[in-house]
Design an enzyme around this catalytic site. Structure first.
Site, PDB file in Angstrom:
ATOM      1  CB  CYS B  88     -83.519 -20.178   1.781  1.00  0.00           C
ATOM      2  SG  CYS B  88     -82.947 -20.079   3.480  1.00  0.00           S
ATOM      3  CG  HIS B 203     -84.331 -24.917   1.423  1.00  0.00           C
ATOM      4  ND1 HIS B 203     -83.306 -24.402   0.658  1.00  0.00           N
ATOM      5  CD2 HIS B 203     -84.236 -24.314   2.623  1.00  0.00           C
ATOM      6  CE1 HIS B 203     -82.616 -23.526   1.375  1.00  0.00           C
ATOM      7  NE2 HIS B 203     -83.165 -23.441   2.579  1.00  0.00           N
ATOM      8  CD  GLU B 205     -83.551 -26.092  -2.501  1.00  0.00           C
ATOM      9  OE1 GLU B 205     -84.753 -25.735  -2.490  1.00  0.00           O
ATOM     10  OE2 GLU B 205     -82.681 -25.576  -1.777  1.00  0.00           O
TER      11      GLU B 205
END
Lengths: 79, 226
Positions: B88, B203, B205
């Site tokens: 990002c 994302h 994560e």
């Protein structure tokens, strides 16, 4: 000396904020306003002791190193 | 030898803690958190530039962070062939540094996009080698400037050199109407020519724990470790 740098997205890149501003102005009755694009203006003080060439070189380096992303933007020094 | 990694924190990063736990939980190796003013990186296999709004997105997303002190060492790390992942805002920083081609401009819709999205692998690299060509990953996005742009010559280069890692798609895998932010060619992530640097808007994560909507984000780290 006060320097003004005008930074705009390259003309081939869609500038969506300008489109929305245009729609909003049209809704206020400004039907003849078209092709609106929003950019940014950066103002900088530079010492008068610099000559025009030095000033212009410093501004160009600053634009290329940080102020402008030349992949998407172009700039113009206004004075 | 155990896998070592690091996450860089800039003022305004807000996914650095998630990235740290993501690396700790999935690599089981040592993970360092490095402040952007540091001048050197520890000797690690992977560096993550995390998501967030570094320096408040002032001037352009990622512009200020790309000039941070630690970036010299991040460039050296990448030039030595080690892995560098920008997620990002991290992707935006990588393009501003010039380590990846193109730029991320405002979403076509002018809306901040915070939602799950679907991506699939386009060309093979070390970050996605454990993912099947037909597999669709469900991974969240959260960005205002995720619209990938480059000139036609650069786009042809990315295609011809097979540097497009991920593209946006629909849940069932079709590309049509899957483009969430206006990105050229549905691009969600690209690599450099050596394929040791990946920038991606989604994302991973935020997609690996039991309470997440999917665990597809694990596949990036699993690919790197494989």
């Amino acid at each position: 000396m006060r320097i003004k740098i005008l930074i705009r997205l390259k003309s081939q890149i869609l500038e969506p904020q300008g489109k929305v501003i245009e729609q909003s102005l049209k809704s206020l009755g400004f039907e003849e306003f078209s092709n609106i694009r929003q950019g940014k203006l950066i103002e900088i003080d530079l010492p008068d002791s610099l000559n025009e060439k030095e000033r212009s070189e410093k501004i160009d380096v600053a634009c290329k190193r940080l102020l402008v992303n030349e992949i998407i933007e172009e700039y113009e020094v206004l004075g | 030898m155990s896998f070592k990694s690091a996450v860089i924190t800039f003022p305004g990063s807000n996914c650095d803690r998630d990235a740290l736990t993501y690396l700790k939980d999935l690599t089981h190796g040592e993970v360092f958190n490095i402040w952007h003013e540091e001048s050197s990186l520890p000797n690690v296999d992977l560096v993550i530039l995390p998501g967030g709004f570094s320096f408040g997105d002032y001037l352009r997303s990622g512009a200020m962070a790309s000039k941070s002190n630690i970036i010299h060492d991040v460039i050296d790390h990448a030039n030595n062939g080690r892995y560098l992942l920008g997620i990002c805002n991290g992707f935006q920083i990588l393009t501003e540094i010039g380590l990846l081609k193109g730029a991320l401009i405002q979403n076509k819709s002018i809306k901040f996009l915070g939602k799950d999205c679907y991506i699939k692998k386009k060309f093979d690299n070390k970050f996605n080698c454990n993912i099947k060509d037909t597999e669709v990953l469900q991974i969240p996005v959260a960005h205002n400037e995720g619209n990938f742009y480059c000139d036609q010559e650069t786009l042809s280069y990315l295609q011809n050199e097979e540097l497009i890692a991920f593209e946006y798609c629909r849940g069932e895998g079709s590309i049509d109407d899957g483009n969430i932010n206006g990105s050229l060619d549905n691009i969600a992530g690209i690599t450099n020519k050596n394929r040791n640097i990946l920038g991606m808007m989604p994302h991973p994560e935020r997609a690996y724990q039991d309470f997440h909507v999917s665990k597809d984000g694990k596949k990036i780290i699993e690919s790197i470790l494989s």
